[in-house]
Design a protein around this motif. Structure first.
Motif, mmCIF file in Angstrom:
data_model
loop_
_atom_site.group_PDB
_atom_site.id
_atom_site.type_symbol
_atom_site.label_atom_id
_atom_site.label_comp_id
_atom_site.label_asym_id
_atom_site.label_seq_id
_atom_site.Cartn_x
_atom_site.Cartn_y
_atom_site.Cartn_z
ATOM 1 N N UNK A 105 6.256 8.151 -6.671
ATOM 2 C CA UNK A 105 6.282 9.485 -6.062
ATOM 3 C C UNK A 105 6.873 10.507 -7.031
ATOM 4 N N UNK A 106 7.972 10.132 -7.704
ATOM 5 C CA UNK A 106 8.591 11.046 -8.663
ATOM 6 C C UNK A 106 7.654 11.323 -9.834
ATOM 7 N N UNK B 203 0.789 -1.238 0.000
ATOM 8 C CA UNK B 203 0.000 0.000 0.000
ATOM 9 C C UNK B 203 0.813 1.276 0.000
ATOM 10 N N UNK B 204 2.143 1.177 0.075
ATOM 11 C CA UNK B 204 3.005 2.358 0.056
ATOM 12 C C UNK B 204 3.486 2.607 -1.376
ATOM 13 N N UNK B 205 3.378 3.837 -1.829
ATOM 14 C CA UNK B 205 3.852 4.173 -3.167
ATOM 15 C C UNK B 205 5.361 4.022 -3.249
ATOM 16 N N UNK C 15 8.555 15.594 1.197
ATOM 17 C CA UNK C 15 8.131 16.386 0.040
ATOM 18 C C UNK C 15 9.403 16.996 -0.558
ATOM 19 N N UNK C 16 9.808 16.509 -1.720
ATOM 20 C CA UNK C 16 11.085 16.924 -2.302
ATOM 21 C C UNK C 16 11.180 18.425 -2.536
ATOM 22 N N UNK C 17 10.054 19.066 -2.806
ATOM 23 C CA UNK C 17 10.089 20.471 -3.186
ATOM 24 C C UNK C 17 9.549 21.403 -2.099
ATOM 25 N N UNK C 18 9.030 20.838 -1.015
ATOM 26 C CA UNK C 18 8.593 21.642 0.118
ATOM 27 C C UNK C 18 8.880 20.874 1.407
ATOM 28 N N UNK D 150 11.928 0.904 -4.247
ATOM 29 C CA UNK D 150 12.065 1.473 -2.908
ATOM 30 C C UNK D 150 10.739 2.102 -2.501
ATOM 31 N N UNK D 151 10.259 1.752 -1.326
ATOM 32 C CA UNK D 151 9.025 2.325 -0.792
ATOM 33 C C UNK D 151 9.328 2.969 0.552
ATOM 34 N N UNK D 152 9.305 4.283 0.595
ATOM 35 C CA UNK D 152 9.618 5.035 1.818
ATOM 36 C C UNK D 152 8.370 5.126 2.679
#
Length: 299
Positions: free
Chosen positions: A136-137, A129-131, A167-170, A160-162
């Protein structure tokens, strides 16, 4: 096996060109320089090829000396330091263009029984269930800088599922601790060295950036420079890279332009299979002054 996974297996399968000298190709993952995990995995294979299979690697300690080029082959020279009754030691120097880009000491140990204990695996959500990082990218594809957009959105051999992604940009400041699940994107052959080399390869993903979490920055910030300086790894128990592994990463300290990061890798059953330690360069880059920005424009 997917095409990208097959390419990675082939990448880690070095060719011997003379006694104790091996050559491997490189891959471009979209970073400014060669991915450190690739050199780790290939150096591990080179050292292992000089030791009998009954002595698997139990530890390695490597230093990244120069930024490698992702479009040139790498030559691995192995020095047979010692072969004792139960331990063998090897030194590997990786070179491009005649210059050393990486050096590593590796120790191999004959399998034996002994005392057993380990820390407990943290209680975190499983991978279902984890993206994935790739998903995400792809959700923020339009925000990714054009020069690396294609590479970051390409299919990957390691999924890889973190558990709690940044949030890469915020990004927001948070404790230097993160959890991620990872595994090969398909079934791998039953070859211990392939799984071990791929584990070393994958251990470099996301480790250096752990030290960035308390400072609210990511590698997309142009004013931050991050690069692996060294990498140590201990292989406690066998692991399969085509089954889910939990990577627990933390950063106890950052000082003097360097971040210290640690990792513990567990299988899905809670068995601790490997431990990792790495120091990375984490340096703030000041924006150029108006005077600096004019340099080179005056004739």
């Amino acid at each position: 096996m997917s095409k990208v996974l097959e390419q990675l297996v082939k990448l880690l399968d070095l060719k011997a060109i003379e006694t104790n000298v091996f050559v491997g190709n490189s891959q471009d993952l979209g970073f400014k320089s060669l991915f450190g995990g690739q050199v780790l995995g290939q150096a591990l294979v080179a050292a292992s090829r000089t030791v009998e299979a009954e002595r698997p690697i139990h530890s390695l300690h490597g230093y990244f000396l120069r930024a490698g080029k992702p479009n040139e082959p790498i030559y691995y020279e192995v020095d047979l330091i010692r072969s004792g009754k139960s331990f063998s030691t090897r030194r590997v120097v990786a070179k491009q263009g005649g210059l050393a880009i990486f050096s590593m000491s590796a120790s191999f140990h004959a399998i034996e029984k002994g005392f057993e204990h380990q820390v407990e695996k943290p209680s975190v959500p499983g991978p279902d269930g984890i993206l994935s990082e790739l998903e995400q990218f792809r959700k923020v594809r339009d925000k990714v800088p054009e020069p690396i957009r294609e590479k970051l959105n390409a299919d990957r051999p390691i999924e890889i599922r973190v558990v709690d992604p940044v949030d890469y940009f915020d990004p927001h400041k948070r404790p230097p601790l993160k959890y991620s699940w990872f595994k090969a994107s398909g079934k791998l052959p039953d070859d211990t060295l392939t799984h071990t080399a791929m584990l070393a390869y994958a251990s470099d993903f996301g480790l250096a950036t752990t030290a960035m979490l308390p400072h609210g920055v990511t590698f997309f910030n142009p004013r931050v420079q991050v690069a692996s300086l060294d990498h140590a790894m201990w292989f406690h128990r066998p692991a399969r890279m085509d089954e889910w592994l939990l990577y627990v990463k933390d950063s106890p300290s950052a000082a003097g332009g360097r971040g210290f990061n640690r990792g513990q890798i567990f299988d899905k059953n809670g068995i601790l299979v490997a431990s990792v330690a790495q120091e990375s360069l984490i340096r703030g880059i000041d924006p150029p002054s108006p005077q600096d920005s004019m340099k080179g424009l005056v004739t």
